[in-house]
Design a protein around this motif. Structure first.
Motif, PDB file in Angstrom:
ATOM      1  N   UNK A   7      18.540   1.322  -5.424  1.00  0.00           N
ATOM      2  CA  UNK A   7      17.350   1.917  -5.994  1.00  0.00           C
ATOM      3  C   UNK A   7      16.150   1.087  -5.550  1.00  0.00           C
ATOM      4  N   UNK A   8      15.082   1.760  -5.157  1.00  0.00           N
ATOM      5  CA  UNK A   8      13.879   1.047  -4.749  1.00  0.00           C
ATOM      6  C   UNK A   8      13.249   0.341  -5.945  1.00  0.00           C
ATOM      7  N   UNK A   9      12.681  -0.815  -5.707  1.00  0.00           N
ATOM      8  CA  UNK A   9      11.984  -1.550  -6.758  1.00  0.00           C
ATOM      9  C   UNK A   9      10.637  -0.888  -7.048  1.00  0.00           C
ATOM     10  N   UNK A  11       7.795  -2.306  -6.922  1.00  0.00           N
ATOM     11  CA  UNK A  11       6.897  -2.769  -5.861  1.00  0.00           C
ATOM     12  C   UNK A  11       7.037  -1.899  -4.614  1.00  0.00           C
ATOM     13  N   UNK A  12       8.283  -1.621  -4.215  1.00  0.00           N
ATOM     14  CA  UNK A  12       8.512  -0.785  -3.032  1.00  0.00           C
ATOM     15  C   UNK A  12       7.981   0.627  -3.254  1.00  0.00           C
ATOM     16  N   UNK A  13       8.219   1.181  -4.408  1.00  0.00           N
ATOM     17  CA  UNK A  13       7.732   2.534  -4.710  1.00  0.00           C
ATOM     18  C   UNK A  13       6.211   2.586  -4.624  1.00  0.00           C
ATOM     19  N   UNK A  14       5.534   1.597  -5.173  1.00  0.00           N
ATOM     20  CA  UNK A  14       4.064   1.558  -5.092  1.00  0.00           C
ATOM     21  C   UNK A  14       3.608   1.453  -3.641  1.00  0.00           C
ATOM     22  N   UNK A  15       4.313   0.652  -2.853  1.00  0.00           N
ATOM     23  CA  UNK A  15       3.975   0.530  -1.430  1.00  0.00           C
ATOM     24  C   UNK A  15       4.151   1.869  -0.722  1.00  0.00           C
ATOM     25  N   UNK A  46      17.334   6.425  -2.542  1.00  0.00           N
ATOM     26  CA  UNK A  46      17.398   5.921  -1.176  1.00  0.00           C
ATOM     27  C   UNK A  46      16.532   6.692  -0.194  1.00  0.00           C
ATOM     28  N   UNK A  47      15.765   7.662  -0.672  1.00  0.00           N
ATOM     29  CA  UNK A  47      15.029   8.488   0.276  1.00  0.00           C
ATOM     30  C   UNK A  47      13.659   8.892  -0.242  1.00  0.00           C
ATOM     31  N   UNK A  48      12.854   9.329   0.717  1.00  0.00           N
ATOM     32  CA  UNK A  48      11.538   9.884   0.430  1.00  0.00           C
ATOM     33  C   UNK A  48      11.472  11.217   1.150  1.00  0.00           C
ATOM     34  N   UNK A  49      11.096  12.253   0.407  1.00  0.00           N
ATOM     35  CA  UNK A  49      11.039  13.600   0.965  1.00  0.00           C
ATOM     36  C   UNK A  49       9.619  14.132   0.870  1.00  0.00           C
ATOM     37  N   UNK A  71      12.938  10.688   4.903  1.00  0.00           N
ATOM     38  CA  UNK A  71      13.320   9.366   5.383  1.00  0.00           C
ATOM     39  C   UNK A  71      14.394   8.824   4.450  1.00  0.00           C
ATOM     40  N   UNK A  72      15.498   8.408   5.016  1.00  0.00           N
ATOM     41  CA  UNK A  72      16.617   7.878   4.246  1.00  0.00           C
ATOM     42  C   UNK A  72      16.821   6.421   4.629  1.00  0.00           C
TER      43      UNK A  72
END
Length: 120
Positions: A7-9, A11-15, A46-49, A71-72
């Motif tokens: 799972x993204x943190x 911090x990563x999600x905000x980035x 794990x991905x962004x759609x 992006x996976x």
């Protein structure tokens, strides 16, 4: 499947959100037509759609989302796999450049759309 679920943190999600905001600022339709067509995104484990959103053709009070890029993140290899959503309603590897090291590179590939896979 991909070496374990991650799972993204926060911090990563905000980035990712900041990078997507920059992408949207360049590619998003003008404000006066966004009730007819706009972009949205979803971030999961794990991905962004990335999707296009528009009124449903049978009921304009409802909106539909039409995905166009994904992006996976593969945690084992520490890279992002790029996919495009074909008219067969399936995700396909983006063969011109199947992987990138950084999330922002994925957005650059989509924005450039050199081979017209993402935008028509």
């Amino acid at each position: 499947m991909f070496g374990g679920t991650m799972t993204f943190s926060e911090f990563e999600i905000k980035r990712f959100e900041r990078a997507i905001d920059k992408f949207m600022a360049k590619r998003r339709p003008p404000a006066h037509v966004r009730d007819q067509v706009d972009f949205c995104f979803h971030i999961d484990e794990q991905s962004v759609e990335l999707s296009e959103t528009r009124p449903h053709f049978r009921d304009a009070s409802k909106r539909i989302e039409i995905p166009f890029a994904k992006a996976l993140f593969e945690s084992e290899d520490k890279h992002w796999k790029i996919f495009w959503h074909k008219s067969d309603m399936r995700w396909h590897n983006y063969e011109p450049l199947p992987v990138v090291k950084h999330f922002e590179e994925f957005l650059d590939v989509v924005a450039e759309d050199r081979h017209s896979y993402f935008f028509s």
